[in-house]
Structures are given as C-alpha cells and as structure tokens.
Design an enzyme around this catalytic site. Structure first.
Site, short mmCIF file in Angstrom:
data_model
loop_
_atom_site.label_atom_id
_atom_site.label_comp_id
_atom_site.label_asym_id
_atom_site.label_seq_id
_atom_site.Cartn_x
_atom_site.Cartn_y
_atom_site.Cartn_z
CD GLU A 173 0.28 2.05 -3.70
OE1 GLU A 173 0.95 1.62 -4.67
OE2 GLU A 173 0.38 1.59 -2.56
CD GLU A 212 0.93 -4.51 -0.17
OE1 GLU A 212 1.88 -4.09 -0.82
OE2 GLU A 212 0.52 -3.98 0.87
C1 BGC Z 1 -1.00 -0.99 0.75
C2 BGC Z 1 -1.99 0.05 1.18
C3 BGC Z 1 -2.15 -0.09 2.65
C4 BGC Z 1 -0.82 0.30 3.21
C5 BGC Z 1 -0.70 0.53 4.64
C6 BGC Z 1 0.30 -0.63 1.37
O1 BGC Z 1 1.32 -1.45 1.00
O2 BGC Z 1 -0.93 -1.13 -0.61
O3 BGC Z 1 -2.98 0.37 0.38
O4 BGC Z 1 -3.24 0.50 3.22
O5 BGC Z 1 0.21 -0.53 2.74
O6 BGC Z 1 -0.17 1.74 4.74
#
Ligand code: BGC
Length: 901
Positions: free
Chosen positions: A752, A486
């Site tokens: 997270e 990501e």
């Molecule tokens: C990310 C987040 C991001 C989100 C959107 C995720 O996959 O890691 O931190 O803001 O997607 O909801």
C-alpha cells in the site's frame, strides 16, 4: 486455415447460465494463419433448445452483416424465453469471400420475469436458537456477537419412472449460501451471491443440477451465513454486523423437467426446516469456527430425520430487485502447497511463499474430542511472530473443534477469506507436516488475458506481484486491500489500476457489474461516492477528486478496451451529471468545493500536491472524457458543451497553477504529471514543465515522490515525452521510494505504501499498512503499453487500430508479452544487444497495425522477415526519419530486425 472465430462470449462470459438481458451481446475473437485477413462480414445463428428433448427452434439468423471489428452482435431475434438454453454460432467471411464457422457455443437464460419466481425468501425460524458451543468462552467480543450460520433443508419426490431430463437451481441469499443436493455440493461458486448494493439489486446464480437428482426421494439443502449482508463489513463500527439486515435469508427455486416432460418446481417456502449445524460462526473479516461435535451427518440427504428442526420463517419479499448474476462468481482459482512449516513450542508457522487471498485447508487426525485447533493468518512475520497488527479489528482466525471420530479429516472454512502468506496453527493434534496444509486461492473467476515476461528477474517479480495484487483484490468487488477491516470498493484504487488490470484479466463483466453500484450510489445532485457499494450505514457526501472521477474514467476505459457501447449508454447520465455537479459547485472552474474527503495525492512522499490543483486537473480530464462519450453516443449538443467546458477548465488550470517558466504549483512531480498527462498546457509551456519534472526526479536521486494519483502517469509521461531512459531508471531504482524496494525485500504483492516496511524504521503504522494493495501496481500498464508497446490509436476501440511501439530497456535483454485482446491474440517479443534489435510480432486478423520502431535504428537497414521494407510485399513504410520509423503491417506473424549501428 483462414479466419477462425474463437472465444465466443455472451455478454462477455463464456457459456453463461442465467443470462438476464433481453438482448445480450454475442462476441468473438479471430485468429488466422494466413496473413492479411480481416472480417468483412459475419452471420450469427441462435437456436433455442427449449425443452430438453433436443429439438431446436431457430431464434435468430442475423443474416450476413457487413462489419469488421469490434467483433460482436447484439442479439436481435425472437424474444428470449426464461430458463432456456440457446445454442449459437458465428460464421465469418474474409475480404476474399472465404467463409468459416466457429464451433457452437451456448448460453442459457435465467428467470426473466418476476412471476417466474415461486420461491419465497426464508430465514431462521421463530424457534431458532443460538448454538451454544460447550466451550464458548474462548470467543472474542467480536465473534461472540455472531450468530451461527443456518442449515436449511427440504425433501421432495420425483417420478420413479426415470431420471429427470433437465434440472436447474436458481439461488440467492441475503448473506451467503452454499447449496447442496442429495449430499453433494452444487457448483463451484464461493461467497455467492457476491456483494452488490442489496438495497437495490440482489444477484442470483443458476446451476445445472440434472445429474445430482434421482428418481424418487431427493433432498435439497443449503447453509446460509452472514457475509456482507449482516456480517462485519468495512471499518465502520457503528452498525457492525447489521449492514443490510439483521439475519441472512435464502431464496432457492429448483425446476425439474421430469422424464415425461412435465415440470416440477420446488422453491423455498414455509415447509423447509432449519437448524444450526457445525459452523459456530462465519464472518468475512473475523473468520469461521466449526465444532465438529455439532455436525448433523446426512442432513443434506433424503431420509434424514429433521423432526426436531424448526420450520423456517417466510420473509417479506420486498427488498432489492433480483437480478441474474452478470459476471462469474468467486471460485477456487489455485491451490498452493506450503513451502515450509516451522514448529516451536506447539505453535507452527506455515509459509505459503506467496501473499494471497483465500483460506487454508487443513488435514488433521480427529482423534480426541473437544480439541481446539486455531488458524491465524498474516501477510508477513515480525521476526518469528505472525504479524497481524495491520489487520486492525479483522481477526482473520479460523477455528475447528475436534469430535474424536478417529478419522483423518479436512477442515476448510466456507464463508470467509483472509489475506495472508503465513498461517499460524496452534492446538494441532500431532505433528503438522507440510502436506497437511494447502492454501486455497479465491477470486472472481476471470479469464487471464495477458502475460508479460522479461529477462530481468526483479521486474518479473514486480509483474507477478501486480498479478497477485489483482487476484487478491477481485473478491466480489474491486477492493483496496483484502486483509484488514476494510476491503471496500474504493473508487480511485479501481480507476488508477484499471488499465493495468485489463491487460491481465478480462474485466468487462466484473467491472460493468460493479459500476452499477457506483452509478447507483450517485446522489440526486450528481455526486458519486468514494466507495461502491456504499454501506447504508456509512453514507458519503461527495466523492473526492480522482475518487469520484472513477465514475467517468472506468466506463470510458471499459468501452475503449472492449468496444461494448452499452456501458456508455448505461453510464452516460451518471457521468455527465458528475461533471455538471462539479461545475455547479465551482463556477470559477477551479475545483475547490464539493471535494468530499479530498485525499489529494494519497501516500505521496514529501511532495504534497495542492488539492485544488489535483482536483482541477481531474475536472478537466473528466469533462474531456464526457465530451468524447457524448460524441460517441451522438449527442452533439452535449459534446460541444462538455468540450468547451474541458477547454475552459484547462485554461483555468494553466492560469491558476502554472508560471511562465512552466512551474506547476509548488513543483511536485504529481503536479507536472497531471498537467502533462492530462494535456492541460499549451505545448511550449508543457515543454518547460517537463524539464522541471525531469530535474525534480534527478534532484531526488532519480527517485519518485508520487502518491496514488501521480504514480500511473509517471513512466508514461516520461516515455511519451522522449525520456524513456528516466522511466527505466525509476523502474530499476531499488532504494525507496521505488517499485523494486519492496521486491528487494521479498514482497510477493504490491504494498500500500512505498515505505510499508523499511530497513531503518521497520513497519509503518499498523493503522494503515496493507501489503496487498493494487494502487502502486499501476505502473504495469506502462510496461504493457510502452515497454512491450501494445496500445491502440486515438479513437480506436477494442484494439481495432492496433499500435505497437516497444521501447527497449537497456537493462533488459528481452521482453515478451501476450495479450488476448477482444480482437484476438496480440503477441510481441523484442530482444536486443549492442549491435542489433529483433522484434517478433503476432497481429490478429483485422486492420493493419502501425508498428513504431524504437530509435535509434538505421531505417534503411530494417528488414521484415529478412527482406528490406522497401518493396516488401506486406510491410508498408508510413514514416522514416533518422530517429523514428513507422511501418504498417497486416495481420500475421512477422519478424523485424535491424542493426543498431
Ligand atoms: C484505502 C485506500 C483508499 C483510501 C482513501 C484507504 O483506507 O485503503 O486505498 O483509496 O483509504 O484515501
């Protein structure tokens, strides 16, 4: 010593090479050991050093300018010339007329005009072939698709008569590059040129290579790899490994001032030769593999026989505008030794004791040939096993194949980073010892500006986790997380964490550069995107509420923090267009349309705040900020229009989502926090809402339920509305969801999710479970602004009107904070016991600070430096009540003490 200017910065960087702006900002901070001083006027001198013969020519004398903070001046002298060093200094006068001068600083311009570039973009030659590693079968499906990085080289002659006077290299890549001259690495930058939306802008870096060159024959060489240009980026599977182009390319221009003053330019062109080398593939997500058997010793030195190499291909120059890099690149920030190595059945698990971002340096005996040593990286362990399930498709695996040279050698990848605390090593020849492995920490090279410490070790660990989370997510762009497939510039993550981040590091240049990509991603009708840079293959329709609002909140916050108005000037069009876009799509002022992926209060805990409620609160917030920015930019018409809009949206919010008893929506904490934190309710209603909020927290066993969006507001709202006790209780809560739950379970970065791992359930879903995400670290700003209490008055920028308002945590004996504000060092330390309270302060030169003392104190018995406030030569009483007291204190070091009873 009186006033002393220090930390001289040019466009927010210390001695930058390659300034591209026509009028850079020259700024400084001030210190003094004499109390009460402020800057009354300044004078800036800039001298052009032109050629390297040392003769300077005056480029600018600002004359004496009457001005206080923020301390800085936009360059206003003769037009800056390309490739020229400028020396500068500032003199300041205090209010009594005493003068002092800073030690000289300097900056150097880049190639300011397109015609300064003679070099051409070059890529692999037509004859280029894949390196076919003899044992290529071990590669995964993902890495098998990756072509080898490419080595490029060129030799050239310099005057035999002496060493060059000055030499610079101007370098960029579509992809990543490392430059070498005469066998030596140039500079310390990593992952250059960084990541921008290459379709529009490609940065270049400038290096001083004077001391690397010699009279006679010289060689310049580079390795280029895929990087963000065409490697795996993000999670979009559609165009893997081909985001901006199909293959990397290099642009390098070397400019040498010869001993006789003549100039020689060597640029990339069709005369360069290329050949794959020992790197089999290098990818940011997958990792890097090297086969030492395929190395080409001496390839970066003069005299190497490159007759079998292919000529490079000169490429079409059309893509992206070349721009001088405006912030510091990624560099090695720290090296961490291994804390332990446990080896069982040929598999070693190395623990570095800290979840970090970077790579592993491995020392090994290169005794046998063809031995494959494999390094895998993970953030945590599952029992004794390296846990990598949460990396999704990111392989995060580095490989080295030995050549049997008989030497001790060091393997360290160049073009990849991993998020890890643990590394697993297999295939290691002999016994892996602790000092054979080192973790190399990488991130953009930012000045650390703040440190906060306290007597509570768990809160200390939380602050450390926040700092390491920031470090790990400042690799090229502000990422959401640094480990899985990501690593994107998610906008909400950045805006929600920004206030915390700015207390830790100077983010002015880094964020301003990233904002260009956010602003650049805006659609014609005003929509921002959820991530920046936007991947060309993954267009976004509309950003979600709180995500897209980053385009308003971030420039606003940067301006408040650093006082550089240019960020508002640059972003004004985009900020106002975003709010106008939401207004157009939602004529009844409840934001229900144009909500993109509408993530809501992402990762909340059983307390889903309705999305239209959250969105409308953000609509009001952004409209209000845009109105304020319009006033700053002297756009009265727009200021009026947007402040009326903000007022209307506030009213719409109150009538749509609030009941007469103060309940907001279904009564989630985040709903209350948005209403209160964004000031959306009339005061009487707000009071009622606040008691619902407090009750909800208590009903949940003194626990939070907020997701990304609510979390940063939680402790500030509680504290500002007079219940710091509840905020402290949440801070010290160790049961989930809480900040200290992860700390109690050994976290060294912020997770997270509140429940990334729990005693009952183990790991959360591997599909989305990063252990290094900044977002919930947003509580850090509260510790800075409310617990240490360092903030600024409304309307103040760059801490010109400093407010110091500490809140004493009954569970902490002391807390200390040091913050290098743009104005100068602000330091504060409080300690207390049952009987007394002490506060030591350092206020930098400038206007007096307002010190708001914690209640309950006995105002009559408050002393400054041992003397009562009444009649004090420096302190002035601003306000005293039984429960509150405000003092005005001038710059200087002060110690306030008071009995508590
Ligand atoms: C990310 C987040 C991001 C989100 C959107 C995720 O996959 O890691 O931190 O803001 O997607 O909801």
């Amino acid at each position: 010593m009186g006033l002393r200017p220090y930390r001289l910065l040019c466009d927010h960087r210390s001695t930058p090479m390659g300034i591209g702006a026509a009028k850079p900002l020259l700024s400084w901070a001030l210190s003094s050991n004499v109390p009460g001083l402020l800057q009354a006027s300044y004078r800036v001198h800039v001298v052009s050093l032109g050629k390297a013969d040392g003769t300077g020519r005056a480029a600018w004398d600002s004359g004496w300018v009457e001005a206080g903070a923020p301390y800085g001046a936009l360059y206003g002298g003769k037009e800056l010339s390309s490739s020229t060093p400028y020396e500068w200094s500032v003199q300041v006068r205090d209010q009594h007329g005493a003068e002092s001068r800073a030690a000289n600083s300097w900056f150097e311009t880049g190639l300011l005009h397109p015609e300064d570039w003679q070099a051409r973009w070059v890529g692999r030659g037509a004859l280029a072939r894949r390196a076919n590693p003899p044992e290529g079968r071990w590669q995964s499906r993902m890495t098998a698709q990756l072509p080898p990085p490419c080595q490029m080289r060129k030799e050239f002659d310099l005057d035999e008569g002496g060493f060059p006077r000055r030499a610079r290299a101007y370098v960029s890549a579509k992809g990543l590059y490392q430059l070498r001259v005469n066998g030596q690495r140039v500079g310390r930058d990593e992952l250059t040129p960084g990541w921008t939306d290459y379709r529009y802008r490609i940065p270049y870096q400038v290096y001083d290579i004077t001391t690397l060159l010699s009279p006679g024959r010289n060689a310049v060489a580079a390795v280029i790899a895929d990087g963000w240009w065409c490697g795996y980026v993000g999670f979009d599977p559609r165009q893997q490994a081909r985001h901006y182009g199909a293959a990397p390319a290099l642009l390098a221009q070397i400019v040498v001032e010869q001993p006789d003053g003549s100039s020689l330019v060597v640029g990339t062109d069709g005369t360069w030769a290329e050949h794959p080398g020992e790197i089999l593939y290098a990818d940011l997500l997958m990792g890097e593999a090297r086969d030492w058997r395929m190395s080409t010793p001496g390839w970066d030195c003069p005299g190497f026989d490159d007759s079998s190499w292919a000529p490079v291909t000169v490429l079409d120059d059309a893509t992206g505008q070349l721009v001088a890099s405006t912030d510091e690149p990624v560099r090695v920030a720290e090296q961490l030794p291994a804390r332990s190595v446990v080896t069982t059945a040929g598999r070693s698990i190395v623990d570095f004791g800290q979840n970090l971002v970077g790579r592993v340096r491995l020392r090994l005996d290169d005794t046998s040939t063809g031995q494959r040593v494999v390094l895998r990286h993970g953030e945590t362990l599952d029992g004794e096993r390296l846990y990598t399930d949460n990396l999704r498709t990111a392989e995060a695996t580095d490989v080295v194949i030995t050549a049997g040279t008989g030497n001790k050698r060091v393997f360290e990848p160049s073009f990849t980073t991993h998020g890890f605390r643990y590394a697993e090593v297999t295939g290691y020849p002999g016994t892996l010892r602790q000092d054979d492995v080192t973790a190399i920490v990488l991130h953009n090279d930012l000045l650390r500006v703040g440190e906060l410490h306290c007597s509570d070790p768990t809160v200390e660990q939380l602050m450390s986790n926040i700092w390491w989370g920031l470090r790990g997510n400042l690799v090229a762009v502000p990422t959401d997380c640094p480990q899985r497939d990501e690593r994107l510039g998610w906008t909400a993550d950045a805006q929600l964490f920004l206030a915390t981040a700015c207390f830790n590091a100077d983010l002015s240049a880094f964020m301003a550069r990233w904002l260009e990509d956010l602003v650049g991603s805006q659609s014609a009708d005003g929509a921002f995107s959820d991530v920046a840079p936007v991947l060309p293959t993954a267009p976004w329709r509309d950003a979600a509420p709180a995500w897209g609002d980053a385009g308003v909140i971030i420039p606003y916050h940067l301006w408040r923090t650093y006082g550089d108005r240019r960020i508002l000037e640059r972003c004004w069009g985009a900020m106002s267009a975003w709010v106008a876009h939401i207004e157009r799509a939602n004529p009844d002022l409840i934001w229900r349309h144009a909500t993109g992926n509408n993530y809501g209060d992402w990762l909340q805990v059983d307390a889903d705040t309705p999305r239209d409620l959250l969105a409308t609160a953000y609509f009001a917030r952004s409209a209000g900020l845009v109105a304020e920015v319009a006033s700053v930019l002297q756009r009265p018409e727009e200021a009026r229009r947007f402040s009326e809009l903000a007022a209307k949206v506030r009213r719409a919010f109150a009538s749509e989502f609030t009941s007469a008893d103060g309940t907001v929506g279904p009564g989630t904490q985040t709903g209350y926090l948005l209403a209160l934190g964004f000031d959306l309710l009339p005061e009487e209603l707000a009071r009622r809402s606040f008691s619902h909020l407090c009750k909800d927290i208590a009903d949940r066993g003194h626990r939070l339920s907020t997701g990304f969006v609510g979390a940063p507001l939680l402790c500030p709202v509680l504290t500002e509305r007079g219940r710091p006790d509840i905020a402290f209780r949440l801070l010290h809560q160790e049961e989930p969801p809480s900040w200290l739950y992860s700390v109690r379970h050994g976290a060294t970065t912020i997770w997270e999710r509140w429940d990334g791992w729990t005693e009952e359930g183990g790991f959360q879903t591997p599909q989305m479970n990063s252990f290094n995400h900044c977002a919930f670290g947003s509580v850090g700003a509260w510790l800075w602004e409310h617990v240490a209490g360092i903030s600024q008055a409304e309307g103040s920028v760059a801490y010109t009107d400093l407010v110091l308002q500490p809140h004493l945590d009954p569970q902490m004996a002391w807390l200390s904070a040091r913050y290098e504000s743009p104005r100068g060092l602000v330091a504060l330390r409080w300690d207390h016991d049952e009987d007394a309270f002490r506060l030591a302060l350092e206020i930098p030169p400038g206007e007096p600070a307002e010190v708001r003392l914690p209640a309950p104190l006995l105002p009559a018995r408050v002393a400054v430096d041992g003397e009562p406030v009444d009649g004090h030569p420096w302190a002035r009483l601003v306000m005293a009540r039984a429960d509150a007291m405000r003092l005005s204190l001038p710059p200087g070091q002060w110690e306030i003490s008071a009995p508590k009873r």
